[in-house]
Design a protein around this motif. Structure first.
Motif, PDB file in Angstrom:
ATOM      1  N   LEU A 170       4.115  -3.139  -9.795  1.00 10.73           N
ATOM      2  CA  LEU A 170       5.376  -2.447  -9.556  1.00 10.73           C
ATOM      3  C   LEU A 170       5.600  -2.228  -8.062  1.00 10.73           C
ATOM      4  O   LEU A 170       6.736  -2.332  -7.572  1.00 10.73           O
ATOM      5  CB  LEU A 170       5.380  -1.103 -10.293  1.00 10.73           C
ATOM      6  N   ALA A 171       4.532  -1.922  -7.341  1.00  9.26           N
ATOM      7  CA  ALA A 171       4.655  -1.724  -5.893  1.00  9.26           C
ATOM      8  C   ALA A 171       5.075  -3.014  -5.203  1.00  9.26           C
ATOM      9  O   ALA A 171       5.900  -3.000  -4.281  1.00  9.26           O
ATOM     10  CB  ALA A 171       3.331  -1.219  -5.322  1.00  9.26           C
ATOM     11  N   LEU A 172       4.521  -4.141  -5.628  1.00 13.47           N
ATOM     12  CA  LEU A 172       4.906  -5.420  -5.040  1.00 13.47           C
ATOM     13  C   LEU A 172       6.375  -5.733  -5.315  1.00 13.47           C
ATOM     14  O   LEU A 172       7.072  -6.292  -4.458  1.00 13.47           O
ATOM     15  CB  LEU A 172       4.014  -6.525  -5.595  1.00 13.47           C
ATOM     16  N   ALA A 173       6.830  -5.362  -6.508  1.00 13.19           N
ATOM     17  CA  ALA A 173       8.244  -5.579  -6.825  1.00 13.19           C
ATOM     18  C   ALA A 173       9.129  -4.721  -5.928  1.00 13.19           C
ATOM     19  O   ALA A 173      10.164  -5.188  -5.429  1.00 13.19           O
ATOM     20  CB  ALA A 173       8.499  -5.259  -8.294  1.00 13.19           C
TER      21      ALA A 173
ATOM     22  N   LEU B 248       4.293   5.445  -5.735  1.00 14.09           N
ATOM     23  CA  LEU B 248       4.368   5.373  -7.196  1.00 14.09           C
ATOM     24  C   LEU B 248       3.317   6.260  -7.846  1.00 14.09           C
ATOM     25  O   LEU B 248       3.569   6.884  -8.881  1.00 14.09           O
ATOM     26  CB  LEU B 248       4.197   3.918  -7.649  1.00 14.09           C
ATOM     27  N   TRP B 249       2.134   6.317  -7.244  1.00 10.84           N
ATOM     28  CA  TRP B 249       1.089   7.204  -7.773  1.00 10.84           C
ATOM     29  C   TRP B 249       1.543   8.658  -7.668  1.00 10.84           C
ATOM     30  O   TRP B 249       1.280   9.468  -8.561  1.00 10.84           O
ATOM     31  CB  TRP B 249      -0.211   6.986  -7.009  1.00 10.84           C
TER      32      TRP B 249
ATOM     33  N   GLY C  35       0.808  -1.212   0.000  1.00 14.06           N
ATOM     34  CA  GLY C  35       0.000   0.000   0.000  1.00 14.06           C
ATOM     35  C   GLY C  35       0.840   1.260   0.000  1.00 14.06           C
ATOM     36  O   GLY C  35       0.562   2.216  -0.740  1.00 14.06           O
ATOM     37  N   VAL C  36       1.885   1.274   0.818  1.00  9.96           N
ATOM     38  CA  VAL C  36       2.764   2.447   0.877  1.00  9.96           C
ATOM     39  C   VAL C  36       3.434   2.686  -0.463  1.00  9.96           C
ATOM     40  O   VAL C  36       3.458   3.819  -0.981  1.00  9.96           O
ATOM     41  CB  VAL C  36       3.817   2.266   1.986  1.00  9.96           C
ATOM     42  N   TYR C  37       3.966   1.635  -1.073  1.00  5.98           N
ATOM     43  CA  TYR C  37       4.689   1.820  -2.332  1.00  5.98           C
ATOM     44  C   TYR C  37       3.745   2.156  -3.494  1.00  5.98           C
ATOM     45  O   TYR C  37       4.135   2.880  -4.414  1.00  5.98           O
ATOM     46  CB  TYR C  37       5.515   0.579  -2.658  1.00  5.98           C
TER      47      TYR C  37
END
Length: 469
Positions: free
Chosen positions: A432-435, A181-182, A175-177
């Protein structure tokens, strides 16, 4: 692996409460004393208590505010060097002027161009001008100031909503990433402008969160407000309806087994007698936190079905009401809004005009580089969506992101606006956030910091140049 009897003895929860259309992808594994989560080791949590929700979201909100502050500082310095006002660029150019005029004088203004096109302010949905008018009425701020204030508050609400959705499905780090990214998108500066993108994203994200957590009436109200904000409110309505239809189908399919649309009914013992619960060591009889609208999550309860239907009925009222009002005002009936859009040379052609625009970039060498960039950009969007589908992202998020992307890419005009129109499609950022979440410190911070700096510079260059049409 330990047998079920062992898990019953230590009280480990080994099931999740996600509905079929809201379950994260990935193989799950048992970890004593924890909630079962995906193999990426990102913790999948139940809905946090209201008292701790803001504290849980604080890293995402602080990071978002820092990125946006960086963008505004760079814009101010860049604009000062060029002899321009950064605040004017944010509040009194392009669409900001149309919104402020509607807020001040109401609808009825149009511009007739030499080629015969008619640009009518009826193309702009009313919620942002209403809020600008409200701010001006209760404060000494101007309508443009009100638009900037609404955008600032709405952008934080949007960041919180994005975090809430992704945290609910994939865990806090993801959630943070996703929020970061947004924030660092190349056109992220639009989130700080007196435009409607931030307001719409906030309403859409919180409506999706309400859908994922079974708050149907809340989801319907927020979807209706999103429909009063931008034409792409259709995406939120489609997501809610898709989730509701699947829930109804699961009601019928799971009724004999005692399942709920949001996972197995925790008041019913599993067939093997094992205990289940929200958290490790929690009794299966522990009550779950009630939804804000009071909807109990019991399969087949008439009030649950009623609230689901009510949410479905509320969702399209905003957009439908405005479109019908435009038809009444112009005297041309429901198709009038499409005529208004046609006056701006905007419509939906399945992407034909955009494809021709890209092909036209390859007529000469300098512009061919832009054409390559456009092809790569569209390819990246398609790839991200395919990854979301393959990883079984929750159905409401897939529907929402798919409709937003399709409407943005398949519009027949304003090709320079497409990156801005894609801003609300935050579910595409989840892979991308999960990566990033899998990387070890300090790599994620370095990546986000570098992209944030580049985004701030590009935003300043963009607004001082052609800017968002």
């Amino acid at each position: 692996m330990a047998g079920l009897a062992q898990f019953r003895r230590i009280g480990v929860a080994y099931t999740t409460s996600f509905p079929l259309w809201a379950r994260p992808c990935g193989t799950v594994r048992f970890r004593p004393g924890t909630i079962i989560g995906p193999v990426n080791d990102l913790e999948t949590r139940a809905t946090p208590a209201r008292s701790g929700a803001l504290r849980r979201a604080a890293p995402a909100l602080l990071g978002y505010a820092a990125v946006r502050a960086l963008g505004l500082v760079v814009l101010a310095l860049w604009s000062e060097a060029r002899g321009k006002s950064a605040y004017t660029l944010l509040t009194a150019r392009w669409d900001s002027l149309w919104y402020a005029r509607v807020a001040e004088l109401g609808y009825g203004y149009e511009v007739r161009l030499p080629n015969g096109d008619v640009h009518s302010d009826l193309a702009f949905f009313p919620l942002l001008p209403w809020l600008e008018r409200l701010v001006a009425a209760v404060s000494p701020l101007s309508y443009a100031d009100g638009g900037f204030l609404v955008a600032a508050v709405a952008s934080l609400a949007a960041a919180w909503g994005v975090f809430a959705v992704v945290d609910h499905v994939y865990g806090r780090r993801a959630g943070v990433y996703t929020v970061l990214l947004w924030a660092v998108l190349p056109v992220g500066i639009v989130q700080s402008m007196a435009y409607s993108e931030s307001l719409f994203t906030a309403l859409a994200a919180w409506s999706l969160y309400a859908v994922l957590t079974g708050r149907w009436v809340t989801a319907g109200v927020l979807a209706g407000l999103a429909g009063l904000t931008r034409p792409v409110g259709l995406a939120v309505v489609a997501a809610l309806w898709a989730a509701a239809v699947v829930s109804f189908l699961r009601d019928r399919a799971d009724a004999p087994r005692g399942d709920t649309p949001f996972g197995r009914d925790r008041s019913a013992a599993p067939g093997d007698g094992a205990r289940t619960g929200e958290h490790a060591g929690t009794s299966a009889t522990t009550p779950r936190a009630p939804a804000p609208d009071g909807a109990p999550r019991v399969l087949g309860a008439p009030d649950v079905r009623l609230r689901r239907v009510l949410g479905m009925l509320l969702a399209p009222l905003g957009a439908a009401g405005y479109v019908l009002w435009v038809g009444h005002r112009t005297g041309n009936g429901p198709p009038a809004y499409l005529e208004v859009q046609a006056g701006w040379r905007n419509g939906f052609d399945g992407g034909y005009a955009f494809a021709r625009f890209i092909a036209g970039r390859f007529t000469s060498f300098p512009s061919a580089l832009a054409g390559v960039g456009l092809v790569l950009g569209v390819g990246l969007l398609v790839w991200l969506y395919v990854v979301c589908v393959r990883r079984r992202q929750p159905l409401p998020l897939l529907v929402y992101a798919g409709v937003v992307t399709a409407l943005a890419l398949c519009a027949s005009s304003y090709f320079g606006s497409k990156p801005r129109l894609l801003l609300p499609a935050f579910p595409l950022l989840v892979p991308l956030a999960l990566a990033l979440a899998r990387l070890r410190a300090p790599r994620p911070a370095l990546v986000v910091g570098a992209v944030a700096a580049a985004s701030a510079a590009y935003g300043a260059f963009w607004l001082n140049g052609s800017g968002p049409p």
